[in-house]
Design an enzyme around this catalytic site. Sequence first.
Site, PDB file in Angstrom:
ATOM      1  N   ASN A 130      61.124  38.423 -25.903  1.00 57.28           N
ATOM      2  CA  ASN A 130      60.999  39.866 -25.476  1.00 57.28           C
ATOM      3  C   ASN A 130      62.200  40.360 -26.327  1.00 57.28           C
ATOM      4  O   ASN A 130      63.564  39.992 -26.135  1.00 57.28           O
ATOM      5  CB  ASN A 130      61.373  39.874 -24.086  1.00 57.28           C
ATOM      6  N   PHE A 131      62.088  41.586 -27.111  1.00 53.99           N
ATOM      7  CA  PHE A 131      63.077  42.232 -27.727  1.00 53.99           C
ATOM      8  C   PHE A 131      63.791  43.251 -26.970  1.00 53.99           C
ATOM      9  O   PHE A 131      64.735  43.823 -27.516  1.00 53.99           O
ATOM     10  CB  PHE A 131      62.415  42.921 -28.879  1.00 53.99           C
ATOM     11  N   LYS A 132      63.089  43.441 -25.681  1.00 55.99           N
ATOM     12  CA  LYS A 132      63.759  44.651 -24.906  1.00 55.99           C
ATOM     13  C   LYS A 132      64.281  45.855 -25.702  1.00 55.99           C
ATOM     14  O   LYS A 132      63.602  46.225 -26.380  1.00 55.99           O
ATOM     15  CB  LYS A 132      64.953  43.845 -24.159  1.00 55.99           C
ATOM     16  N   HIS A 186      58.250  43.544 -15.497  1.00 52.29           N
ATOM     17  CA  HIS A 186      59.545  42.912 -16.069  1.00 52.29           C
ATOM     18  C   HIS A 186      60.600  43.404 -14.868  1.00 52.29           C
ATOM     19  O   HIS A 186      60.444  44.519 -14.430  1.00 52.29           O
ATOM     20  CB  HIS A 186      59.910  43.236 -17.326  1.00 52.29           C
ATOM     21  N   GLU A 210      60.779  34.565 -13.633  1.00 55.75           N
ATOM     22  CA  GLU A 210      62.060  34.553 -13.788  1.00 55.75           C
ATOM     23  C   GLU A 210      63.240  35.212 -12.725  1.00 55.75           C
ATOM     24  O   GLU A 210      62.847  36.137 -12.188  1.00 55.75           O
ATOM     25  CB  GLU A 210      62.302  35.967 -14.768  1.00 55.75           C
ATOM     26  N   ILE A 240      68.918  36.287 -15.947  1.00 54.31           N
ATOM     27  CA  ILE A 240      68.584  36.973 -16.688  1.00 54.31           C
ATOM     28  C   ILE A 240      69.662  37.525 -17.602  1.00 54.31           C
ATOM     29  O   ILE A 240      70.600  37.988 -16.869  1.00 54.31           O
ATOM     30  CB  ILE A 240      67.589  38.215 -16.479  1.00 54.31           C
ATOM     31  N   GLY A 264      67.771  33.034 -19.165  1.00 57.56           N
ATOM     32  CA  GLY A 264      68.934  32.201 -19.397  1.00 57.56           C
ATOM     33  C   GLY A 264      68.284  31.215 -20.718  1.00 57.56           C
ATOM     34  O   GLY A 264      69.252  30.249 -21.076  1.00 57.56           O
ATOM     35  N   ALA A 298      64.728  36.154 -24.408  1.00 59.61           N
ATOM     36  CA  ALA A 298      65.450  37.508 -25.044  1.00 59.61           C
ATOM     37  C   ALA A 298      66.736  37.256 -25.738  1.00 59.61           C
ATOM     38  O   ALA A 298      66.895  36.899 -26.717  1.00 59.61           O
ATOM     39  CB  ALA A 298      65.464  38.713 -24.055  1.00 59.61           C
ATOM     40  N   SER A 299      67.649  37.195 -24.900  1.00 63.71           N
ATOM     41  CA  SER A 299      68.934  37.201 -25.729  1.00 63.71           C
ATOM     42  C   SER A 299      69.439  36.259 -26.445  1.00 63.71           C
ATOM     43  O   SER A 299      70.141  36.275 -27.409  1.00 63.71           O
ATOM     44  CB  SER A 299      70.140  37.426 -24.272  1.00 63.71           C
TER      45      SER A 299
HETATM   46  O1  G3P Z   1      62.283  38.952 -20.592  1.00 62.80           O
HETATM   47  C1  G3P Z   1      62.782  37.795 -20.740  1.00 62.80           C
HETATM   48  C2  G3P Z   1      64.147  37.846 -19.944  1.00 62.80           C
HETATM   49  O2  G3P Z   1      64.022  38.803 -19.021  1.00 62.80           O
HETATM   50  C3  G3P Z   1      64.947  36.734 -19.879  1.00 62.80           C
HETATM   51  O3  G3P Z   1      65.942  37.272 -20.587  1.00 62.80           O
HETATM   52  O4  G3P Z   1      68.045  37.181 -21.877  1.00 62.80           O
HETATM   53  O5  G3P Z   1      67.795  35.566 -20.169  1.00 62.80           O
HETATM   54  O6  G3P Z   1      66.456  35.240 -22.125  1.00 62.80           O
HETATM   55  P1  G3P Z   1      67.061  36.323 -21.284  1.00 62.80           P
END
Ligand code: G3P
Length: 219
Positions: free
Chosen positions: A9-11, A93, A141, A146, A177, A198-199
Amino acid sequence: MKLPTIIVNFKAYESAIGYNALTLAMEHDRIAKETGLSFAICVQPTDIYRIVSKVSIPVFSQHIDPVTYGSHTGHILPEAVKQAGAFGTILNHAERNVELDMLETSIMRAKEVGLFTCVCANTPEAGEKIASFNPDLVAVEPPELIGGEVSVSQSKPTVITEAVNRIGEGKVLVGAGVKNGDDVAKARELGAAGVLLASGVTKATDPYKVLTDLAKGLM
Ligand code: G3P
């Protein structure tokens, strides 16, 4: 869509918007081609058209609104997303919650226009409720993880097991995470059909290196 999969997810990360989004999308396309594994990306609706002609992997919108053609200024029309070339859409989301009745209509609208749906849920219980609306995938999630350093695979493996029990194998992605191949492998071992993250990628100094490691968890 081929499962298991890794959806990134590129957010609204600067590293993943506009021309940066295109560069990052092409890194995903490269790893998918090199490994033969299933990768997908989820981008800002404004970046879908820019990206789809340059990659072979599925491109998702980050949201759609349950509107139809007409007077809906500022809403994201499902047909517009489809015509831009999206394969599917994420819905609900944690950063873009939708009321349950609106979520059900959004899933119906997505199906009407032929968009694959990956619907997010904060808990396995919520995921089970959402699964009754018949989306293609449910991504569970835990919101508190997150964007953090600790993955759902490491710190809340029971969430994965419970989600798979409640929703069914082949229907569940997990996220929050997730950073590396071990996180992906653990999620798979517990029955998930892949991960949403994402991150770990969007904030990486070398996203391709992270993608290479993530891929190992799918092998
Ligand atoms: O959509 C993916 C997400 O909400 C998780 O984000 O940065 O924890 O991988 P992250």
